[in-house]
Design an enzyme around this catalytic site. Sequence first.
Site, PDB file in Angstrom:
ATOM      1  CG  HIS A   1       7.896  -1.627   5.211  1.00 43.30           C
ATOM      2  ND1 HIS A   1       7.882  -2.358   4.042  1.00 43.30           N
ATOM      3  CD2 HIS A   1       6.748  -0.910   5.219  1.00 43.30           C
ATOM      4  CE1 HIS A   1       6.783  -2.094   3.369  1.00 43.30           C
ATOM      5  NE2 HIS A   1       6.078  -1.218   4.066  1.00 43.30           N
TER       6      HIS A   1
ATOM      7  CG  HIS B   1       0.918  -4.869   2.697  1.00 44.12           C
ATOM      8  ND1 HIS B   1       0.760  -5.181   1.355  1.00 44.12           N
ATOM      9  CD2 HIS B   1       1.234  -3.553   2.737  1.00 44.12           C
ATOM     10  CE1 HIS B   1       0.986  -4.111   0.631  1.00 44.12           C
ATOM     11  NE2 HIS B   1       1.284  -3.107   1.431  1.00 44.12           N
TER      12      HIS B   1
END
Length: 318
Positions: A47, A89
Amino acid sequence: MRIRPVSAVTSALLGLSVLLLAVPQARAAAPAARTASQVRTPLVIGHRGAPRRAPENTLASVDEAAGLGITWVENDVQRTKDGALIVMHDTTLERTTDAGRRYPGRAPWRIADFTLAEIRKLDAGSWYDRRFAGERVPTLRSYLQRVDRNRQKLLLEVKAPELYPGIERQLAGELQRAGWLDARHVRNALVVQSFSAPSLKAFHRVRPEVKTGFLGAPKASELRSYAAFADQINPPHRGVTAAWVRSVHAVRGPHGRRLEVSAWTVDNGDRAVELARMGVDGIISNAPQEIEEALENATDEEETEDDGALSILGFLGL
């Protein structure tokens, strides 16, 4: 009352009884062993790279994942004010860069309000650890090049596409220019995903050959509508059940293959093993190496148990 010692014959008979009682269980275990060996171990996907070892979504994080032997990495793509695609992100720069210090009067530091030249000046590593001081926010092009160099594969998320009209076509163009839409990448090295169904539909229209994933957990009754444009249904792991996974696998996606499931964000080894036994195809984790080790250990334990059951059958000549 005096207790007599058990004779050798009696002891042998008792041992045989135990073995005979174990036969039904051993017979049941043997097919299970064969079935378990045919179940594919889930892919483990880093991730944002390896965020427990390096600042997320940076080239350093990709390199750390490669060093751990992690083949698949996940990232997030957004667009600057002047139209460059970068990897980050949050939709703002403050959390993972020094934007607040470098540009104090420009809160809330939205990515869409800054040019690429301005973002290139930011330190995207010091917030994490001084060892990563000077790490930069990567462009999508540099990120793709690094993933390729590391011989890794990519789960690419289109982040907040509603903020960046037309990003799907732009993304397809960038992937093309970087060499990521050739047969090798499209076949087994690239998945584009998003929380936005409209965005995923738009990308699928532009490049229908690329695998896509919808981030969410639709009801079983809704899966066929997503299967028109998504090859994967990638849910938060907490709500995943074996029955839901079976429902997803029962539906075929736009390329004629069964839908896949990659659950996120799984940082607990026991939970990863549970999900693997439910049949998920991928596990997205901040701690990919630990998750891989947990899955390998669980597989080794199951194989040991299966070997024991088969040994009993062999001993009895069954």
